[in-house]
Design an enzyme around this catalytic site. Structure first.
Site, PDB file in Angstrom:
ATOM      1  N   ASN A 261      16.873  76.643  43.678  1.00  0.00           N
ATOM      2  CA  ASN A 261      18.038  75.852  44.056  1.00  0.00           C
ATOM      3  C   ASN A 261      18.913  76.603  45.049  1.00  0.00           C
ATOM      4  OD1 ASN A 261      20.306  74.140  44.139  1.00  0.00           O
ATOM      5  ND2 ASN A 261      19.946  73.469  42.036  1.00  0.00           N
ATOM      6  N   ASP A 262      19.608  77.632  44.590  1.00  0.00           N
ATOM      7  CA  ASP A 262      20.570  78.335  45.441  1.00  0.00           C
ATOM      8  C   ASP A 262      19.914  78.957  46.678  1.00  0.00           C
ATOM      9  OD1 ASP A 262      22.556  77.715  43.600  1.00  0.00           O
ATOM     10  OD2 ASP A 262      22.168  79.534  42.430  1.00  0.00           O
TER      11      ASP A 262
END
Length: 460
Positions: free
Chosen positions: A385-386
């Site tokens: 995600n990040d």
């Protein structure tokens, strides 16, 4: 034992430590590096015990049996998904061990009588206690026992500076009045508070950097403990761990566009604007199915797989390897894009994929793979995600702004395998999910990849 034999053995142990660290830098030689380091430590421990003329080994044997049993159970039972918090815990134990060695010597009138030993005791207590409390905060954040978000500490920079100066002052007092144990207890209390104040304000997304730094601290504490006992090999091994941990911290800082001084003083996270996920997604997210994605992959010539913490959570590494094998059998070029801080500790994805026997040459680091995304037909993001969030490039109000990411959004098609639209450890929505070239394959990572592989096989 003769001094020549003792110091020759310590030299051999030190060389094995250096060779071990050298081999740990590459996945292909990491197992050999671990074995070399272990042999070096065995030599160092045996020679130290023989050199010190210890008559009674009952406590040592009891400690070895108890510690070995606990370590064996942890190694067998701890899942790969929990490895980051286990590393954080072990860093804390390392700092705690040095702390108690220092206190034991401080309370033994015959143990540390020289000025060097007394200064070393104070420094070891300070660094060991900081490492102990800081590591357990990192453990709690990684294990989600407490919030992974930055926990505000009022006047954080001033507080950290005041605690550090107070700690150094107490170190001086322990040297001036070594028999006054009140100074030592006060130093332990201040150092434990400093460890808490340093790590609490740091967000979960920055934990890989914190783990590397705490690893360095535990090595430095061990080295200073070596000066207390006059043990050469402990000084060498601790210095190696301290230096390599600091180098790794610097690498992690570069990978996340962070400042090393900020890491050292616990001021990494600076908040940022609150971002509404509904505004980011706003009905733009397109859901897909394994059959639809399978049709895309049937004609794909270049595929890049992007592993993240979600892959570890789903234990999908073997399923991903099987998908890659099927794609390669169909003539596709498959690579794995490795971000330096994917997962929750340095090298997390490398270890997972090595467990699935993914060929090392298919693992491509961020700087090398990023220019290739524009020529990639399909990028498959599994739980990352990040490290794929375009906000890091585009949104100056984002807490992760400036962090280098994998440019998966440049691929012709992006398939994101994820249970939901929930944010990553940084707590941010990901605009990648709403882009025109993105498809969401919702579900458990392992199950989704298995179904996708089955769909490809049925296509022939």
């Amino acid at each position: 034992m003769s001094d020549i034999l003792i110091y020759s053995s310590y030299l051999v142990a030190a060389v094995l430590f250096i060779l071990g660290i050298k081999n740990l830098t590459k996945p292909r030689t990491a197992v050999l590096g671990n074995r070399l380091s272990s042999i070096g430590m065995l030599i160092a421990v045996v020679i130290t015990l023989l050199d010190r003329n210890i008559i009674s080994f009952e406590w040592i044997i009891a400690g070895m049996v108890l510690g070995g049993a606990i370590g064996g159970i942890m190694a067998r039972r701890v899942q790969m998904t929990s490895m980051p918090e286990m590393v954080a815990m072990l860093n804390g134990f390392g700092g705690g061990a040095s702390l108690f060695v220092a206190l034991a010597n401080a309370w033994d009138p015959a143990a540390a009588t020289s000025l060097v030993a007394m200064i070393s005791i104070g420094i070891t207590v300070l660094i060991g206690a900081v490492t102990l409390s800081g590591s357990f905060v990192a453990f709690a954040k990684l294990a989600e026992k407490i919030s992974g978000n930055p926990i505000a500490v009022p006047g954080n920079t001033f507080l950290n500076g005041a605690l550090l100066l107070t700690g150094l002052g107490l170190v001086a007092m322990t040297v001036i009045e070594p028999t006054n144990h009140a100074w030592q207890f006060a130093l332990v209390a201040v150092a434990l508070l400093l460890g808490l104040a340093l790590v609490l304000p740091i967000g979960g997304a920055d934990m890989p950097v914190v783990i590397a730094l705490l690893n360095s601290y535990s090595g430095i504490a061990a080295a200073t403990a070596g000066f207390i006992s006059g043990n050469t090999v402990l000084i060498i091994s601790g210095s190696l761990v301290g230096a390599s941990g600091l180098i790794l911290t610097q690498i992690m800082c570069k990978a996340m566009n962070r400042s090393l001084p900020n890491v050292l003083f616990g001021v990494m996270a600076e908040g940022g604007e609150t971002i509404d996920a509904d505004e980011v997604y706003a009905g733009k997210v397109k859901s897909s199915s394994p059959d639809e994605v399978g049709m895309l992959l049937e004609t794909a010539e270049r595929v890049v797989i992007v592993p993240g913490y979600g892959l570890a959570m789903a234990q999908a590494q073997h399923a991903v390897r099987e998908l890659a094998d099927v794609l390669q059998a169909r003539g596709a070029d498959v690579k794995y894009a490795i971000h330096p801080v994917a997962g929750r500790m340095p090298g997390h994805m490398n270890v997972l994929l090595a467990e699935a026997e993914v060929p090392y040459e298919q693992l491509v680091e961020m700087d090398e793979i990023n220019p290739q995304f524009e020529q990639t037909d399909v990028a498959i993001v599994i739980g990352a995600n990040d490290v794929t969030n375009p906000m890091a490039r585009e949104d100056k109000g984002s807490p992760i702004y400036g962090m280098p990411i994998l440019n998966v959004d440049k691929a012709k098609t992006v398939v994101v395998v994820k249970r939901s639209l929930s944010p990553g450890f940084a707590g941010l929505p990901n605009p990648l999910f709403a882009m025109d070239n993105s498809l969401m394959l919702f579900g458990d990572g392992k199950k989704a990849i298995v179904e996708l592989t089955a769909s490809l096989k049925e296509a022939g």
